[in-house]
Motif scaffolding. Structure first.
Motif, short mmCIF file in Angstrom:
data_model
loop_
_atom_site.label_atom_id
_atom_site.label_comp_id
_atom_site.label_asym_id
_atom_site.label_seq_id
_atom_site.Cartn_x
_atom_site.Cartn_y
_atom_site.Cartn_z
N ALA A 161 0.83 -1.20 0.00
CA ALA A 161 0.00 0.00 0.00
C ALA A 161 0.87 1.26 0.00
O ALA A 161 0.55 2.25 -0.67
CB ALA A 161 -0.93 -0.01 1.21
N GLN A 162 1.97 1.23 0.75
CA GLN A 162 2.87 2.38 0.80
C GLN A 162 3.53 2.62 -0.54
O GLN A 162 3.73 3.77 -0.96
CB GLN A 162 3.92 2.17 1.88
N MET A 163 3.85 1.55 -1.26
CA MET A 163 4.51 1.68 -2.55
C MET A 163 3.57 2.18 -3.64
O MET A 163 3.95 2.97 -4.50
CB MET A 163 5.09 0.34 -2.99
N THR A 164 2.33 1.71 -3.62
CA THR A 164 1.41 1.94 -4.73
C THR A 164 0.29 2.92 -4.43
O THR A 164 -0.35 3.42 -5.36
CB THR A 164 0.77 0.61 -5.19
N VAL A 219 0.53 -14.30 -12.37
CA VAL A 219 1.95 -13.96 -12.32
C VAL A 219 2.31 -13.74 -10.86
O VAL A 219 1.46 -13.65 -9.98
CB VAL A 219 2.27 -12.68 -13.14
N GLY A 220 3.61 -13.64 -10.60
CA GLY A 220 4.04 -13.38 -9.23
C GLY A 220 5.53 -13.56 -9.08
O GLY A 220 6.28 -13.54 -10.06
N VAL A 221 5.95 -13.73 -7.84
CA VAL A 221 7.35 -13.96 -7.54
C VAL A 221 7.48 -15.13 -6.58
O VAL A 221 6.59 -15.41 -5.78
CB VAL A 221 8.03 -12.71 -6.93
N GLN A 222 8.61 -15.79 -6.67
CA GLN A 222 8.92 -16.94 -5.81
C GLN A 222 10.27 -16.72 -5.14
O GLN A 222 11.19 -16.17 -5.73
CB GLN A 222 8.96 -18.21 -6.66
N THR A 235 1.38 -2.56 -11.16
CA THR A 235 2.57 -2.00 -11.81
C THR A 235 2.29 -0.62 -12.39
O THR A 235 3.18 0.23 -12.43
CB THR A 235 3.10 -2.95 -12.91
N ASP A 236 1.06 -0.36 -12.83
CA ASP A 236 0.71 0.96 -13.33
C ASP A 236 0.74 1.99 -12.20
O ASP A 236 1.15 3.14 -12.40
CB ASP A 236 -0.67 0.93 -13.97
N ALA A 237 0.33 1.55 -10.99
CA ALA A 237 0.39 2.44 -9.84
C ALA A 237 1.83 2.69 -9.42
O ALA A 237 2.18 3.78 -8.96
CB ALA A 237 -0.41 1.85 -8.68
N LEU A 238 2.66 1.67 -9.56
CA LEU A 238 4.07 1.80 -9.18
C LEU A 238 4.87 2.54 -10.23
O LEU A 238 5.76 3.35 -9.91
CB LEU A 238 4.67 0.41 -8.94
N GLY A 290 8.26 -4.65 -12.39
CA GLY A 290 7.38 -4.07 -11.38
C GLY A 290 6.86 -5.13 -10.42
O GLY A 290 6.83 -4.92 -9.20
N VAL A 291 6.44 -6.26 -10.96
CA VAL A 291 5.98 -7.37 -10.11
C VAL A 291 7.10 -7.84 -9.21
O VAL A 291 6.89 -8.10 -8.01
CB VAL A 291 5.44 -8.52 -10.99
N LYS A 292 8.31 -7.95 -9.74
CA LYS A 292 9.45 -8.39 -8.93
C LYS A 292 9.77 -7.40 -7.82
O LYS A 292 10.07 -7.79 -6.68
CB LYS A 292 10.67 -8.61 -9.81
#
Length: 408
Positions: free
Chosen positions: A27-30, A59-62, A86-89, A102-104
């Motif tokens: 939330a703080q980032m985006t 999608v995501g990260v591991q 990612t658009d917000a970031l 952005g996802v990473k």
């Protein structure tokens, strides 16, 4: 090996707080407000991890993590959710090109906080790898949890921590999965267990999970026998969650089904639920003549009550056979409402005596018609523990038995 209720509750709370910290970081980032909807620990077959994910693109990260607790963790979201994040970031035309990075970046910040929370509580260091971008359709996006060197090869059931996070102003959500290596998690659980108090034998919890599978298969056989529709049992699992999170185990779609209260060792509630179209289809398979109506009629609901009774009997009888006890149940009560509205009063009643609950979930379906049924059991936690203790003492020779042999 045993784990007590207190340690299960502690670890579940750790996962919940870690998910809250990860969500706050996002939330703080985006600038997008979100909240942790539910966190639970699930004992599930390796092959059934991520079973609730549909056929959308995810999608995501591991990450891999190691230390006193080792394993894998993943942050998973659907494609549209990732694009919004990612658009917000990274606002502007470059967002599409930067989607993966952005996802990473989001995943790295969120999941680092999640894992660090565990390390702080355990007063140890848990190292994690750099984030790896993952994508896939449905459950294929979840990283494989293979047996690692030193793990018990017989541990085909895993404890999985899952948090679901929803946006407060959007109809999208994403998930955090934590898949600890079986041995490292159970060793930690054992250090927190009070074996003289409310401890549960893990091996018997696994057998009980197998009992649930066999009960579901028996219920599916009863459906096939009554309707002529070849029905297969699908997922079966035991989850552990806070009482206030129990109603969130079921979606808010409209369901038709039955509720019974079962008594004995253990006691509790059992629900057999169909979505409205499935209820109509399976009910009409029981009727001698066609019903000319697009709505659920009294004939439909009568058939659902009869089917619910037969499915409940097959499911509960499987428990009684293995536990060598008597488990009776009330006549089925028809329910037709949103899922959470059905489960909420039952959870409130169980919650008068306990802060956490075991939720037993099964699903069955068929390819012949549009049909899917869910079975949810909500047993009294203390009585479930007593039942498992009795199984350990009186039938100790079957501790390592193939659960199939218990249902001959």
């Amino acid at each position: 090996m045993k784990v007590d209720i207190q340690s299960l509750g502690t670890f579940n709370q750790l996962a919940h707080e870690g998910a809250q910290q990860a969500t706050a970081s996002m939330a703080q980032m985006t600038g997008i407000d979100a909240a942790v909807d539910v966190t639970k620990i699930t004992l599930v077959d390796r092959d059934d991890i991520g079973e609730h994910l549909d056929d959308r693109n995810f999608v995501g990260v591991q990450f891999d993590f190691e230390g006193e607790l080792s394993g894998q963790t993943a942050l998973v979201m659907d494609q549209s959710c990732s694009e919004t994040l990612t658009d917000a970031l990274l606002p502007g035309d470059s967002a599409a090109d930067m989607a993966e990075s952005g996802v990473k970046e989001i995943g790295n910040i969120m999941m680092s906080g999640f894992i660090d929370g565990w390390a702080d509580y355990l007063e140890t260091t848990i190292d994690h790898s750099p984030p790896t971008y993952i994508e896939g359709i449905g459950r294929d996006v979840i990283p494989d949890s293979k047996t690692v060197e030193g793990d018990d090869d017989s541990a085909d059931q895993l404890f999985v921590f899952k948090s679901q996070i929803e946006w407060l102003e959007e109809s999208v959500d994403f998930y955090i999965y934590m898949l600890p290596d079986y041995d490292s998690l159970t060793d930690l659980m054992m250090t927190h267990a009070d074996t003289a108090g409310d401890a549960i034998p893990i091996d018997k919890l696994q057998v009980f999970n197998r009992m649930t599978e066999r009960g579901t298969e028996k219920a599916a056989d009863n459906v096939s026998m009554m309707t002529g529709i070849e029905t297969e049992a699908e997922v079966s699992q035991i989850s552990f969650a806070r009482i206030e999170d129990v109603p969130k185990q079921i979606g808010n779609a409209q369901y038709v089904g039955t509720v019974v209260e079962f008594t004995g060792l253990p006691s509790g509630f059992l629900l057999v639920l169909f979505d409205e179209q499935s209820a109509k289809n399976v009910a009409e398979a029981l009727m001698p003549t066609d019903v000319d109506s697009d709505e659920l009629t009294d004939q439909h609901t009568a058939a659902i009550e009869e089917l619910g009774n037969i499915m409940t009997s097959g499911f509960v009888d499987g428990w009684a056979n293995v536990l060598e006890t008597s488990v009776d149940h009330t006549p089925p009560r028809l329910v037709h409402d949103m899922g959470q509205a059905i489960l909420d009063p039952l959870a409130a009643q169980v919650g008068q005596h306990q802060e956490h609950a075991f939720i037993i979930d099964s699903r069955m379906q068929t390819d012949d018609i549009e049909f899917e049924a869910e079975i949810h059991a909500l047993p009294n936690e203390q009585e479930l523990r007593e039942a498992l203790d009795e199984l350990m003492v009186e039938r100790a020779e079957e501790t390592e038995a193939d659960p199939d042999e218990l249902f001959q």
